[in-house]
Design an enzyme around this catalytic site. Structure first.
Site, PDB file in Angstrom:
ATOM      1  N   ASP A  31      76.045  12.018  -2.301  1.00 48.43           N
ATOM      2  CA  ASP A  31      75.910  10.539  -2.080  1.00 48.43           C
ATOM      3  C   ASP A  31      76.531   9.506  -2.574  1.00 48.43           C
ATOM      4  OD1 ASP A  31      74.183  12.384  -1.044  1.00 48.43           O
ATOM      5  OD2 ASP A  31      72.322  11.410  -2.064  1.00 48.43           O
TER       6      ASP A  31
ATOM      7  N   GLU B 267      65.501  10.677   3.114  1.00 44.42           N
ATOM      8  CA  GLU B 267      66.165  10.571   2.040  1.00 44.42           C
ATOM      9  C   GLU B 267      67.113   9.222   2.021  1.00 44.42           C
ATOM     10  OE1 GLU B 267      67.336  14.967   0.902  1.00 44.42           O
ATOM     11  OE2 GLU B 267      68.685  14.053   1.997  1.00 44.42           O
TER      12      GLU B 267
HETATM   13  C1  FRU Z   1      70.974  13.706  -0.292  1.00 39.59           C
HETATM   14  C2  FRU Z   1      70.216  13.887  -1.396  1.00 39.59           C
HETATM   15  C3  FRU Z   1      69.341  13.003  -2.176  1.00 39.59           C
HETATM   16  C4  FRU Z   1      69.450  13.301  -3.434  1.00 39.59           C
HETATM   17  C5  FRU Z   1      70.646  13.857  -3.764  1.00 39.59           C
HETATM   18  C6  FRU Z   1      70.860  14.907  -4.813  1.00 39.59           C
HETATM   19  O1  FRU Z   1      72.063  13.989   0.147  1.00 39.59           O
HETATM   20  O2  FRU Z   1      69.473  15.059  -1.049  1.00 39.59           O
HETATM   21  O3  FRU Z   1      67.945  13.095  -1.577  1.00 39.59           O
HETATM   22  O4  FRU Z   1      69.001  12.543  -4.397  1.00 39.59           O
HETATM   23  O5  FRU Z   1      71.242  14.295  -2.417  1.00 39.59           O
HETATM   24  O6  FRU Z   1      72.064  15.412  -4.787  1.00 39.59           O
END
Ligand code: FRU
Length: 485
Positions: free
Chosen positions: A22, A201
């Site tokens: 992300d 998320e």
């Molecule tokens: C989304 C996610 C988020 C988390 C991160 C962990 O892709 O699962 O929810 O903070 O990636 O790498």
């Protein structure tokens, strides 16, 4: 290992090496756009997360900087945001201003080994070059939820306080704070609303004018959805349009309305930049260009993961209500080198109009009148028998991307596919605006009302562009091709 370096996209952000997911901490400050990102600096696979870091002055050319945040006794560093604390509400800046990052720390519960996710903060007095974690971390926890992550904080002008939106299982929660340290629960939103095909998320929350302000202003709540194990479409990003008063979000639409940001397969966990100067006023977005179905198995030897093109988001009024429109940021136009321009050409059924279009990064702006054709489209050819097709099925009224023969597709059963989304061309004119950048294709149809983003893994750079029509003649009103240098 130079093999995969040859395949790096030219305009899309990729990490210097190893794993990226992300975008995080998107903030503009002192002439620089910051892009932090979920990063495993030592492996091509997801693992103990750090925040990687890069800066840019134009959203296109990025300078890699050292890792900003690394795991500590509270856990690894998951997704989050960064804000400019203009008035030193936090007290970190001795009356001046500075950057504060708000992020999740992910750990394990000792007995059950279930996730323990809490929110922490860190501050920087030197434009993000170095960060100090707050001694009072974590600043927000709730052990009753397993998935509690990805805080996005904004300064809410009318309420004169910080608001955090954070995902909590099947909903998001809103908290408020005077100082980014003490957070008070305000409300939640999302149970039974929109898509629940997967875990929620990476929420984001912002206000936008509708039709440039002519139709008022609305709040947008964006939420990434992890995807249904049985649905080949996998993960994606949905959004809600409504109002927000600093305490609660009210959805304008019935709870079963589902709005997607992108109808391609590969746009997840996107977020928008904070602190864009008022004179600029744009709402700028970037997403992680992959699907959770195959994020860990895409071909990679040096780096894994790329971002979408940075995009400007606006809200356009429609008969169904305001909808997000996306366009690549105008900065991309500075890279244009015109390859050629064509207009008023009849595409005979079954025949192709072919042009030489070699390059790693290409932009095509095309306008068709499908007339009697059943299908029109553009084939981006990379090698004999290897191509990616962007087309329009006029009978079904659908735009599609076909990456079945786009190059390497064998790393996951869901990757080779043709997938489509409804598109109703205004006045029977089909406007396609397409970016191909070595390992991705992004289609902005109808000036950005419908967007499809897909990864591809061709064996080489683009070589040819072919326009075709099937089942009847079509008119190519205009086509401009650019190489993006
Ligand atoms: C989304 C996610 C988020 C988390 C991160 C962990 O892709 O699962 O929810 O903070 O990636 O790498």
């Amino acid at each position: 290992s130079s093999g995969q370096d040859d395949q790096r996209p030219r305009l899309h952000f990729t990490p210097p090496g190893n794993w990226m997911n992300d975008p995080n901490g998107l903030v503009f400050c002192e002439g620089e756009y910051h892009l932090f990102y979920q990063h495993h600096p030592f492996d091509l696979q997801w693992g103990p997360m750090h925040w990687g870091h890069a800066v840019s002055r134009d959203l296109i050319h990025w300078e890699h900087l050292p890792i900003a945040l690394a795991p500590d006794e509270h856990g690894t560093i998951f997704s989050g945001c960064a804000v400019v604390d203009e008035n030193d509400t936090s007290g970190f800046f001795g009356g001046g201003k500075g950057l504060v990052a708000v992020f999740t720390q992910h750990a394990e519960r000792p007995q059950t080994r279930e996730p323990l996710q809490r929110q922490s903060i860190a501050y920087s007095k030197d434009n993000g070059r170095t960060w100090t974690k707050y001694a009072g971390n974590p600043v927000l926890g709730d052990e009753s939820v397993l998935d509690f992550r990805d805080p996005k904080a904004i300064w809410h002008e009318a309420a004169a306080k910080w608001v955090m939106v954070v995902s909590a299982g099947d909903r998001v929660r809103f908290y408020t704070s005077p100082d980014l340290k003490e957070w008070t629960f305000a409300s939640d939103f999302g149970a039974g609303e929109g898509s629940h095909a997967g875990v929620w998320e990476c929420p984001d929350l912002f206000e936008l004018p509708v039709d440039g302000g002519a139709a008022g202003r609305k709040w947008v709540l964006m939420v990434s959805v992890g995807g249904d194990p049985d649905d080949p479409a996998g993960s994606g990003t949905q959004y809600f349009v409504g109002s927000f008063d600093g305490t609660a979000f009210v959805n304008d639409h019935p709870s079963d309305t589902v709005l997607w940001m992108d109808r391609g397969r590969d746009n997840y966990a996107g977020a928008t930049w904070s602190n864009i100067p008022r004179e600029d006023g744009r709402r700028l977005f970037i997403g992680w260009m992959v699907n959770l179905k195959y994020a860990g198995v895409t071909p990679a030897t040096v780096w894994r993961g790329a971002m979408t093109l940075p995009r400007e988001l606006t809200l356009a009024d429609t008969a169904e209500g305001p909808r997000i429109v996306q366009q690549p940021v105008a900065e991309v136009e500075r890279l244009r080198e015109e390859i050629g321009r064509w207009s008023d050409t009849v595409l005979r059924s079954g025949a192709e109009w072919t042009g030489d279009a070699s390059g790693n990064a290409l932009e095509a702006v095309a306008e068709f009148e499908p007339d009697t054709a059943a299908e029109v489209g553009i084939r981006f050819g990379t090698a004999p028998g290897e191509e990616t097709i962007v087309g329009y099925d006029a009978r079904r009224g659908e735009l599609f991307i076909d990456r079945t023969c786009s190059g390497r597709t064998d790393f996951h059963e869901l990757f080779p596919c043709r997938h489509a989304a409804p598109l109703d061309p205004a006045e029977r004119r089909l406007r396609l605006w397409i970016f191909v950048d070595r390992s991705s294709v992004e289609v902005f149809a109808g000036d950005g009302r419908l967007v499809m983003t897909d990864l591809i893994f061709p064996s080489g750079p683009n070589r040819s562009v072919a326009l075709y029509s099937l089942g009847g003649d079509a008119k190519l009103s205009s086509l401009t091709l650019y190489r993006l240098a």
